[in-house]
Design a protein around this motif. Sequence first.
Motif, mmCIF file in Angstrom:
data_model
loop_
_atom_site.group_PDB
_atom_site.id
_atom_site.type_symbol
_atom_site.label_atom_id
_atom_site.label_comp_id
_atom_site.label_asym_id
_atom_site.label_seq_id
_atom_site.Cartn_x
_atom_site.Cartn_y
_atom_site.Cartn_z
ATOM 1 N N ARG A 1 59.115 43.739 43.629
ATOM 2 C CA ARG A 1 58.125 44.002 44.676
ATOM 3 C C ARG A 1 57.291 42.764 44.997
ATOM 4 N N ILE A 2 56.933 42.648 46.260
ATOM 5 C CA ILE A 2 56.075 41.559 46.715
ATOM 6 C C ILE A 2 54.783 42.155 47.256
ATOM 7 N N LEU A 3 53.662 41.716 46.700
ATOM 8 C CA LEU A 3 52.358 42.134 47.206
ATOM 9 C C LEU A 3 51.965 41.167 48.319
ATOM 10 N N GLU A 4 51.659 41.719 49.472
ATOM 11 C CA GLU A 4 51.406 40.892 50.648
ATOM 12 C C GLU A 4 49.917 40.638 50.870
ATOM 13 N N ASN A 5 49.646 39.478 51.455
ATOM 14 C CA ASN A 5 48.286 39.109 51.885
ATOM 15 C C ASN A 5 47.251 39.255 50.768
ATOM 16 N N VAL A 6 47.602 38.739 49.595
ATOM 17 C CA VAL A 6 46.680 38.821 48.461
ATOM 18 C C VAL A 6 45.599 37.749 48.612
ATOM 19 N N LYS A 7 44.364 38.181 48.680
ATOM 20 C CA LYS A 7 43.235 37.260 48.834
ATOM 21 C C LYS A 7 42.528 37.003 47.512
ATOM 22 N N ASN A 8 42.467 38.022 46.651
ATOM 23 C CA ASN A 8 41.774 37.848 45.377
ATOM 24 C C ASN A 8 42.246 38.882 44.361
ATOM 25 N N GLY A 9 41.857 38.658 43.119
ATOM 26 C CA GLY A 9 42.171 39.606 42.057
ATOM 27 C C GLY A 9 40.973 39.758 41.141
ATOM 28 N N LEU A 10 40.610 41.001 40.839
ATOM 29 C CA LEU A 10 39.507 41.282 39.919
ATOM 30 C C LEU A 10 40.095 41.716 38.581
ATOM 31 N N PHE A 11 39.874 40.928 37.551
ATOM 32 C CA PHE A 11 40.406 41.196 36.221
ATOM 33 C C PHE A 11 39.296 41.842 35.389
ATOM 34 N N ILE A 12 39.486 43.121 35.044
ATOM 35 C CA ILE A 12 38.437 43.873 34.353
ATOM 36 C C ILE A 12 38.518 43.606 32.852
ATOM 37 N N LEU A 13 37.526 42.879 32.336
ATOM 38 C CA LEU A 13 37.483 42.549 30.908
ATOM 39 C C LEU A 13 36.800 43.654 30.108
ATOM 40 N N GLU A 14 35.721 44.198 30.659
ATOM 41 C CA GLU A 14 34.994 45.294 30.006
ATOM 42 C C GLU A 14 34.621 46.326 31.060
ATOM 43 N N ASP A 15 34.891 47.590 30.746
ATOM 44 C CA ASP A 15 34.617 48.682 31.684
ATOM 45 C C ASP A 15 33.329 49.391 31.270
ATOM 46 N N ASN A 16 32.200 48.865 31.703
ATOM 47 C CA ASN A 16 30.907 49.452 31.339
ATOM 48 C C ASN A 16 30.575 50.687 32.162
ATOM 49 N N LEU A 17 31.271 50.890 33.267
ATOM 50 C CA LEU A 17 31.033 52.063 34.113
ATOM 51 C C LEU A 17 31.755 53.304 33.598
ATOM 52 N N GLY A 18 32.669 53.109 32.668
ATOM 53 C CA GLY A 18 33.415 54.244 32.127
ATOM 54 C C GLY A 18 34.453 54.802 33.077
ATOM 55 N N ASP A 19 34.997 53.954 33.941
ATOM 56 C CA ASP A 19 36.008 54.400 34.904
ATOM 57 C C ASP A 19 37.438 54.255 34.370
ATOM 58 N N GLY A 20 37.569 53.795 33.141
ATOM 59 C CA GLY A 20 38.904 53.614 32.566
ATOM 60 C C GLY A 20 39.658 52.442 33.154
ATOM 61 N N LEU A 21 38.933 51.421 33.588
ATOM 62 C CA LEU A 21 39.570 50.288 34.261
ATOM 63 C C LEU A 21 39.760 49.065 33.367
ATOM 64 N N GLU A 22 39.432 49.168 32.105
ATOM 65 C CA GLU A 22 39.624 48.013 31.228
ATOM 66 C C GLU A 22 41.096 47.589 31.220
ATOM 67 N N ALA A 23 41.326 46.295 31.309
ATOM 68 C CA ALA A 23 42.674 45.703 31.332
ATOM 69 C C ALA A 23 43.415 45.978 32.638
ATOM 70 N N HIS A 24 42.703 46.476 33.644
ATOM 71 C CA HIS A 24 43.307 46.655 34.962
ATOM 72 C C HIS A 24 42.984 45.448 35.845
ATOM 73 N N ILE A 25 43.818 45.261 36.841
ATOM 74 C CA ILE A 25 43.635 44.167 37.792
ATOM 75 C C ILE A 25 43.576 44.764 39.190
ATOM 76 N N LEU A 26 42.453 44.587 39.848
ATOM 77 C CA LEU A 26 42.293 45.086 41.213
ATOM 78 C C LEU A 26 42.698 43.971 42.166
ATOM 79 N N VAL A 27 43.760 44.219 42.913
ATOM 80 C CA VAL A 27 44.309 43.198 43.808
ATOM 81 C C VAL A 27 43.777 43.427 45.215
ATOM 82 N N GLY A 28 43.122 42.398 45.755
ATOM 83 C CA GLY A 28 42.548 42.502 47.092
ATOM 84 C C GLY A 28 43.508 42.000 48.158
#
Length: 274
Positions: free
Chosen positions: A210-237
């Motif tokens: 797969r190719i992710l298109e038009n990637v402008k940024n990536g948010l790498f979650i080191l610590e999930d203090n909000l409790g959303d279960g996002l630790e170790a996730h990468i949010l691709v913009g």
Amino acid sequence: MMKTKNWKQIIVLAGCILGGIVAGIIITAYHFGKAEGRIFPVAILTIAVGASIAGILKYLVDKRRGINNTTTSKLTLAVSLCVIVGLLIGTSISYHYFFKSRVIPSSWQFTKIEPTEEAVEKIMLYENGKQEIIDLKSEEGKGMTSLLTRKLHEVNLQARCVFSEQDIREIKQRDRVVELIFKKPIDITISQWVEPEERYHIFTDERGYRILENVKNGLFILEDNLGDGLEAHILVGHEIEERVGYTCWAINIKEEGKPELDKSWINEVNRLMK
């Protein structure tokens, strides 16, 4: 005269077998994503199977009527059987060939790393409501650039998450996050292999990754203090019409069963930050 007629029949039957082989190869090639288009292979299969069934039915009807000994009826049956035999031969041979040459994906089989490091504009660290710019020319910055771009290519598991602009602001404010920002939107090949039948609506490279298109940024979650279960996730913009929307990804290191997320890169980031 009889010999000539027999030779003609043999040639016809051989042609039917050859035609069946070709049809089997085309159909199997389409199944493995080696042939473009869908209408042509389906039409070939429909015609071949339909003609074979029609020939067999004609023979059975003639036999029921007591005229099964006619040359035409027997020839029709022979033609139908030859087409079926050809289909089986073509399918078997091509299936073996394409299966051998097929790239078998695994959760940790990473794609070729593209030269994305040069496209990085800056790296930001968000922690305790504060933000810090990482110097890309420093040893820390060079290590972070190499690590984060590599991890973007290694993502292979997509999570179903929806983020508003407010959500992203809150994540940066309260979670511990590293943001990788590119100079301009780029396409990135990731390690998620897409089945051939799914590629008509998913952008992939020639090997099916797969190719992710038009990637402008990536948010790498080191610590999930909000409790959303996002630790170790990468949010691709993804930048679309000057606005950025996010998809949620992670790196699955377990081939079967329940996914197991790779968190080792968090330790690597922490080591580089010291």
